[in-house]
Enzyme design. Structure first.
Site, short mmCIF file in Angstrom:
data_model
loop_
_atom_site.label_atom_id
_atom_site.label_comp_id
_atom_site.label_asym_id
_atom_site.label_seq_id
_atom_site.Cartn_x
_atom_site.Cartn_y
_atom_site.Cartn_z
N PHE A 64 -10.12 3.22 -5.03
CA PHE A 64 -10.71 2.80 -6.30
C PHE A 64 -11.86 1.81 -6.12
CE2 PHE A 64 -7.12 -0.09 -5.47
CZ PHE A 64 -7.70 -1.34 -5.66
N ARG A 122 -4.04 -7.92 -20.94
CA ARG A 122 -4.24 -6.63 -20.27
C ARG A 122 -3.49 -5.48 -20.96
NH1 ARG A 122 -4.32 -8.42 -13.87
NH2 ARG A 122 -6.58 -8.69 -13.73
N HIS A 147 -10.28 -10.81 -15.19
CA HIS A 147 -9.82 -11.19 -13.86
C HIS A 147 -9.24 -12.60 -13.96
CE1 HIS A 147 -9.62 -12.03 -9.59
NE2 HIS A 147 -10.13 -13.22 -9.88
O1 CDP Z 1 -6.71 -8.23 -10.80
P1 CDP Z 1 -5.38 -8.35 -10.09
O2 CDP Z 1 -5.33 -9.52 -9.12
O3 CDP Z 1 -4.23 -8.34 -11.05
O4 CDP Z 1 -5.19 -7.00 -9.24
P2 CDP Z 1 -5.73 -6.58 -7.80
O5 CDP Z 1 -4.66 -5.77 -7.14
O6 CDP Z 1 -6.29 -7.75 -7.05
O7 CDP Z 1 -6.93 -5.59 -8.12
C1 CDP Z 1 -8.19 -6.05 -8.56
C2 CDP Z 1 -8.68 -5.15 -9.66
O8 CDP Z 1 -8.90 -3.85 -9.13
C3 CDP Z 1 -7.71 -4.95 -10.80
O9 CDP Z 1 -7.77 -5.98 -11.77
C4 CDP Z 1 -8.15 -3.63 -11.37
O10 CDP Z 1 -9.27 -3.78 -12.25
C5 CDP Z 1 -8.61 -2.88 -10.13
N1 CDP Z 1 -7.58 -1.96 -9.60
C6 CDP Z 1 -7.67 -0.60 -9.88
O11 CDP Z 1 -8.60 -0.19 -10.58
N2 CDP Z 1 -6.73 0.27 -9.39
C7 CDP Z 1 -5.72 -0.17 -8.63
N3 CDP Z 1 -4.83 0.70 -8.16
C8 CDP Z 1 -5.60 -1.55 -8.34
C9 CDP Z 1 -6.55 -2.42 -8.84
MG MG Z 2 -6.26 -9.87 -7.28
#
Ligand code: CDP
Ligand code: MG
Length: 246
Positions: A64, A122, A147
């Site tokens: 992604f 979210r 974020h």
């Molecule tokens: O933002 P958060 O720390 O909750 O999640 P992350 O695992 O650090 O991932 C960063 C961002 O990537 C997420 O907020 C999503 O917008 C995106 N993401 C995604 O599109 N698909 C995934 N399987 C995991 C994350």
């Molecule tokens: Mg993160």
């Protein structure tokens, strides 16, 4: 053990939230009245590829990732309107800032948020299929509106990535600073101490810098391999400049 009053966290109001005009709602959810946290920094940023890739460096190589970079740069929500591509970057400060903000933000996946944490920000997001050039679905991207830093180490890295120290008022600065005693220029991925055509001055003598950034710049000048890249220091100094490639 938390940092008490000095704990900080970085929030980005992402392009999807701006597009559907959720800014006011999000700010009210994080307000001092609800959280006891105070603003330490805020700005509106046209997200460069450099800062996007540094911010999401931990996700490099994942399926992604390219789509995530386009998303945070605003290219997906404003394909024809580059002037609308932006995020609002905020620093909140106060006891338990990281956990409180993550709790109001909710789980990463908006579907999970709706099931397990309704009422979080979210829960208002969406999950979008990612397609390859032939139109086949190859994965999902989570358009989750905000974020929020996940832990103390991420918060420090992210606050320093998005904000120069002089963008945070002195009483609110949580991390050590130093005053630079020479020039540092950036040109085509290189760090220079003397001006060259096309180079951009990052820091001048007398400029206030994060102490860890100054260490990183000096290490880079000496060719020492460090844990940080030049881009992770330079990105904030290159934001919102005219003529920066989209
Ligand atoms: O933002 P958060 O720390 O909750 O999640 P992350 O695992 O650090 O991932 C960063 C961002 O990537 C997420 O907020 C999503 O917008 C995106 N993401 C995604 O599109 N698909 C995934 N399987 C995991 C994350
Ligand atoms: Mg993160």
């Amino acid at each position: 053990m938390g940092l008490g009053e000095r704990e900080q966290t970085l929030v980005l109001i992402k392009p999807d939230a701006l597009k559907v005009s959720l800014t006011g709602y999000i700010l009210s959810q994080f307000s001092e009245f609800h959280t006891g946290l105070r603003f330490a920094g805020s700005k509106i940023v046209h997200v460069s590829r450099m800062i996007a890739e540094e911010h999401y460096a931990e996700h490099r190589g994942k399926g992604f990732y390219p789509s995530l970079i386009d998303y945070i740069m605003g290219r997906l929500h404003y394909p024809m309107e580059p002037e609308k591509r932006r995020v609002i970057a905020l620093v909140y400060s106060g006891p338990d800032a990281i956990r409180k903000v993550r709790q109001i933000t909710g789980p990463t996946n908006p579907h999970v948020a709706r099931d397990n944490a309704p009422g979080t920000i979210r829960a208002l997001g969406t999950v979008v299929p990612i397609k390859d050039a032939e139109g086949n679905v190859v994965g999902d991207r989570m358009d989750n509106l905000v974020h929020a830093s996940a832990n103390e180490a991420d918060a420090e890295r992210e606050v320093k990535l998005w904000f120069r120290p002089d963008e945070i008022m002195p009483y609110m600065r949580a991390y050590p600073t130093e005053v630079a005693s020479k020039y540092y220029f950036y040109k085509d991925g290189r760090l220079l101490t003397q001006e060259e055509a096309g180079g951009v001055c990052l820091v001048a003598p007398g400029g206030l810098v994060w102490a860890s950034d100054l260490d990183a710049l000096e290490n880079l000048l000496q060719g020492k391999p460090g844990p940080v890249t030049l881009e992770s220091v330079a990105a904030k100094y290159l934001l919102n400049r005219e003529g920066e490639p989209a």
